[in-house]
Structure formats: structure tokens, C-alpha cells
Enzyme design. Structure first.
Site, short mmCIF file in Angstrom:
data_model
loop_
_atom_site.label_atom_id
_atom_site.label_comp_id
_atom_site.label_asym_id
_atom_site.label_seq_id
_atom_site.Cartn_x
_atom_site.Cartn_y
_atom_site.Cartn_z
N THR B 100 0.87 -1.18 0.00
CA THR B 100 0.00 0.00 0.00
C THR B 100 0.90 1.22 0.00
O THR B 100 1.68 1.43 0.93
CB THR B 100 -0.92 0.01 1.22
OG1 THR B 100 -1.77 -1.13 1.15
CG2 THR B 100 -1.78 1.27 1.25
N LYS B 175 -7.17 1.27 -3.07
CA LYS B 175 -6.80 0.84 -1.72
C LYS B 175 -6.94 1.98 -0.73
O LYS B 175 -7.42 1.80 0.40
CB LYS B 175 -5.37 0.29 -1.70
CG LYS B 175 -4.85 -0.11 -0.31
CD LYS B 175 -5.61 -1.28 0.31
CE LYS B 175 -5.27 -1.52 1.78
NZ LYS B 175 -4.03 -2.25 2.00
N LYS B 243 0.12 5.36 8.47
CA LYS B 243 0.79 5.56 7.17
C LYS B 243 -0.25 5.68 6.06
O LYS B 243 -0.21 6.59 5.23
CB LYS B 243 1.73 4.39 6.86
CG LYS B 243 2.26 4.41 5.43
CD LYS B 243 2.78 3.05 4.94
CE LYS B 243 1.67 2.06 4.63
NZ LYS B 243 2.07 0.92 3.78
#
Lengths: 292, 292
Positions: B100, B175, B243
Site C-alpha cells: 500500500t 486501496k 501511514k
């Protein structure tokens, strides 16, 4: 008093109340009805329910009183006005408010009822008009345990998931917890699809990727596709959701609780209402993000 | 190149990568591996994978390169450093980053790869360690359509729901949309259960009332019970979620998009991290609301 026939006053025969009262009537209970707009009770009257000219008069004719009205102010007037339900109810009766309303008002009604020898339960529901029609509502109950046991067979005619969460007000608290979850949950899928759209993706395809995993929710799967095809017809009205968020914020403030997700959602829905979209469904939040 | 045996470089054999690489190896593909910590590749090496001393050397030995590393900085170094994957990859190879990471970095890698005669796809996943182990990951792909078609049989060995969402970066965008939904979705159930608890209700019973209806979500049903029993072990680390939220906020800013739910969730998780809970699971948000 159940399973033999019970004499029930049903006050508030809107979309939800009409379906719920119908189940009680079909199960053989004697139904006394009152509604602000008499026409909305026509089906029930045709099926054998008896009309009364006020909530208090309907209550006086019954052993169980059930109310499904609009706003907390309506609940307060229905129960606590001079000739209202609490004043007119028979001693020993059980009064059940199934409106989504204020926990502290529920406690005041329970105290007033108790002082006159009846018992009041708060029993708001979730499941919407379809849940009401199909008698599979979730019923969240607060109030006296013995009174709850007495009317449990009536609840079972209207719902599937019936839980008493504690003393008076606990049913309302549980329903507000439900609405608190819905509030941030609406931002969740709306922001995801808004982001996908802005990034140039096809939001419907994105739903196919994200609708089955850790990001998925009832609202994403059920309201997402409606919003994407521009269908903002109300399943659940923006104006009613705003009422519930207001109640939850008031109640959270009483509990000295900071709920930033709820606060952010409430602000967004205030903007939805300011667009004149109070009578749209809650998925109109997607319209706010993408059109304004 | 498929279904016959393909020579695959697999870079990043952590919890996710190890399971994913194992499926490829068991399907008969030749596996070249590199990982920062060699011990984490021991199982794969014992099962016949070949070790290389750098990502670039592994890439040079293969026709398909798959990376599952940690942060965007790791992705950038792995692909774009002087002796990195793009520089070392064979012409005609397909480079697939399943980390990701940043959509704009994915576009830069795709452009660099294209300039050297290979094709890069971004293909982040959801489904966690269990999804990786059971080969039923959701794989969200961006990049060249022909390259996607070529490696589709490899994706099918690792996942079930495999969708190409558009050009380079689209997989990462999808995502991030998923993570945007998770962000407010975490506030949703955490605030609901926090409210219920503060109101004196049993939050586990409240979950029984609200976990099956319009307020329900994967996170509520799966993480709610863990949080209530004080189990904050990581399914998904707070530090990794932070993150992802950072990436989504950066990307939203590039798109000139205001996402107040995401912004509120990010602030709360910053506070979770400030408590020293970066290595707990994301359900530690409940601990923040109820303990601090």
C-alpha cells in the site's frame, strides 16, 4: 396478560406504526387507535381497530399503550400533558414509547407513570419500514423488568431481536448508540466513494473491491449503490437522522463525552439540510460531497 | 507466460509476502527472493526458492517482479535507486508493487519502467494475513491492461477478488479509498460503544442489538468484541494504518478534496500513537476513548 387477547392503545399510525399495529391486530388483540391524521389509521379501522379522539382517551380504554410518534416534543405532549397518556392510563397498565427519543425524557415519563401506578418502558426500534412490515425489528428496551416480561409477547409480534438494556432510558441510550455508529459510518463510505470518483476511478467498481472486506458496512453495501445511481429517495429521512444526532449529542454532553466523529457528521448533515435536502434519504450526504 | 512456469522475483517476505510467495512456489513457479532480513525467507528457501543479495539482483533473474515492502520510501528505494528493480529488470518484464503506497509514486515507477521497456503495475491488497494465507486477498490493480492480463493467473494464485481500476496509480487509489472508509468506520463503532458504556449499558449486549442492522460493519462485528475484552493485539497495526491515512490525506489534498471524517480519524490515531500504542491493533482506538 398475554397470550390471551390484550386491549392495546396504539398511538401514532405512520409508516412504522401502521405495520406494527397491524401485526398486533392480526394476532387477535383488541386495538384502540389515535393518530394526528385520522386517514393514516383507515386501514386499521377497516380491519377492526377502534378510533379515539385523543391519545389520552385511547390510553384509558386499554391495558397496554404503545406510542410511535415523531419528535421528543410529541412524546412529551402525548405522555405528560394534562389529559395525556400518563394521566389517563389505567392503573397497572404498561406504557411503551417506541419513538426514538430522549433518554432523560424516558426517565421522566417512567417516574410519572410509576407515581400513578402504571409502568413505562422506552423501546425504540431499528429496521425501518421493511423491518416493521416483516415483523423483524430490533427492539431496544429500557425500564421495569416485570413490565418488560409482561409485554414481551407483544414485542415478539413486531420484532425479532428484543433486548432489555437496563432501567428507564436504557432503550433510548442503545438506540442512540446505534445512531452514533451510523453517523460516522455514513462519512466512511461517502468519503471513500467521493475520493475514488475524484481520483478518476469508477466508484461502482471500487464498491466491488471494497464492499466485501474490512471496510464494508451495511450502509456502504445498501446505500452506496443508491447514491451512485442518483437515487436519493428516503429510506431514512435526513431530518429524522438530524433529530437523532441532536439527541445523541445532547446526551453525550450530559455524560461529558467528546465524540468527534459524531460532531463532524452532524455538521455535514446540517449542511445537507441547508441545501434543502431534509426530506431526502440519508445517502444525500454523497450528493453534498460531490455536488457542493 | 502463464500457465507454464514463470520466473518470479519476490521482494519482501514479511507476514503477507511470505504467504503470497508460498502460493506461487507451490504452483510450480521458479521463485527468486530477497528480503531485508534473510531469516524471514528461510521457509521459502527451504521449499526451493533461490536467494539473491539485493532486490535488483533478484529482479534481474526473473520475468515478473513482485514487491511487498513497508513504506513508500521503501518502495521508492526498491524500484528507483541506481541498482534497483527498474534499472535491473529484464526488458519485457512485469513489475508489480503490492505494497500500500502512494498513487503518484506508482505513476512515477510506471513511467520509469516503461522508459526501460518493462511494465509496472500497482496492486495493493486487502484481506490481511489470513486473506494472504488462504489466497483470498482482494487485489486492486492499476496500470497497463496488457501487462495486467499477462499476470492475471499469478494474481489468481494469491487472491479471489481481482479488479483493474485503471491506469498506473488506480490500484493505490482504490486501496486508499478502502482505508478512507475504514477510518471513519473505526470512529463509528468505537464512539457507539463508548457512548453505550458511559450511559451505563453493557456494550457487549448493545453489540447484540446493533451489530446486525443498519449500523453494522465488518469492523464493528470483528473488532468490537476484541476491544471489549481488552484484546488490543494487532490484526492491523496502528502505525501502518497511520501511514495509510497520511497517504490518503496527501492524495486528497492533491485532488483538492476535503474529507472531514478522515481528518478527524487521523487526529485521533495520532493521539493513539502518542500514547505509545503504535504497535497495537487499530481497535486500540477504543482504549483511547475509554482510558484517556
Amino acid at each position: 396478560m398475554c397470550p390471551s387477547s390484550t386491549s392495546i392503545a396504539f398511538i401514532g399510525t405512520g409508516v412504522m406504526g401502521r405495520s406494527m399495529a397491524g401485526h398486533l391486530l392480526r394476532a387477535g388483540h383488541a386495538l384502540h387507535v389515535y393518530n394526528r391524521t385520522k386517514e393514516k389509521a383507515a386501514d386499521l379501522l377497516a380491519a377492526g381497530a377502534q378510533w379515539h379522539d385523543s391519545a389520552g382517551r385511547a390510553a384509558a380504554a386499554a391495558d397496554v399503550v404503545i406510542t410511535v410518534v415523531g419528535y421528543p416534543a410529541d412524546v412529551e405532549a402525548t405522555y405528560l400533558s394534562d389529559h395525556g397518556v400518563v394521566a389517563q392510563a389505567r392503573p397497572g397498565s404498561v406504557l411503551i414509547d417506541m419513538t426514538t427519543s430522549s433518554p432523560s425524557l424516558a426517565r421522566r415519563i417512567a417516574a410519572a407513570a410509576s407515581a400513578r401506578g402504571s409502568a413505562a418502558l422506552d423501546a425504540p426500534v431499528s429496521g425501518g419500514d421493511i423491518g416493521a412490515k416483516e415483523a423483524r425489528l430490533v427492539i431496544m428496551v429500557g425500564g421495569d423488568e416485570a413490565a418488560f416480561a409482561r409485554v414481551q409477547p407483544l414485542f415478539a409480534l413486531m420484532g425479532k431481536n428484543i433486548i432489555r438494556h437496563g432501567a428507564a432510558g436504557a432503550g433510548q441510550h442503545c438506540k442512540l448508540a446505534n445512531q452514533v455508529a451510523i453517523a460516522s459510518g455514513m462519512m466512511a463510505w461517502v468519503e471513500a466513494l467521493t475520493y475514488a470518483r475524484a481520483a478518476g476511478l469508477d466508484p461502482a467498481r471500487v464498491l466491488e473491491s471494497i464492499g466485501g472486506g474490512a471496510a464494508s458496512s451495511w450502509a456502504m453495501v445498501n446505500l452506496g449503490p443508491r447514491a451512485l445511481r442518483g437515487d436519493f429517495a428516503p429510506g431514512f429521512y435526513v431530518k429524522h437522522f438530524l433529530k437523532d444526532m441532536r439527541l445523541a449529542l445532547e446526551s453525550a454532553a450530559e455524560l461529558k463525552l467528546d465524540l468527534p466523529g459524531l460532531a463532524a457528521a452532524k455538521k455535514l448533515y446540517d449542511r445537507v439540510a441547508a441545501q434543502g435536502w431534509e426530506d431526502l434519504g440519508t445517502q444525500a450526504l454523497y450528493r453534498l460531497y460531490t455536488e457542493s
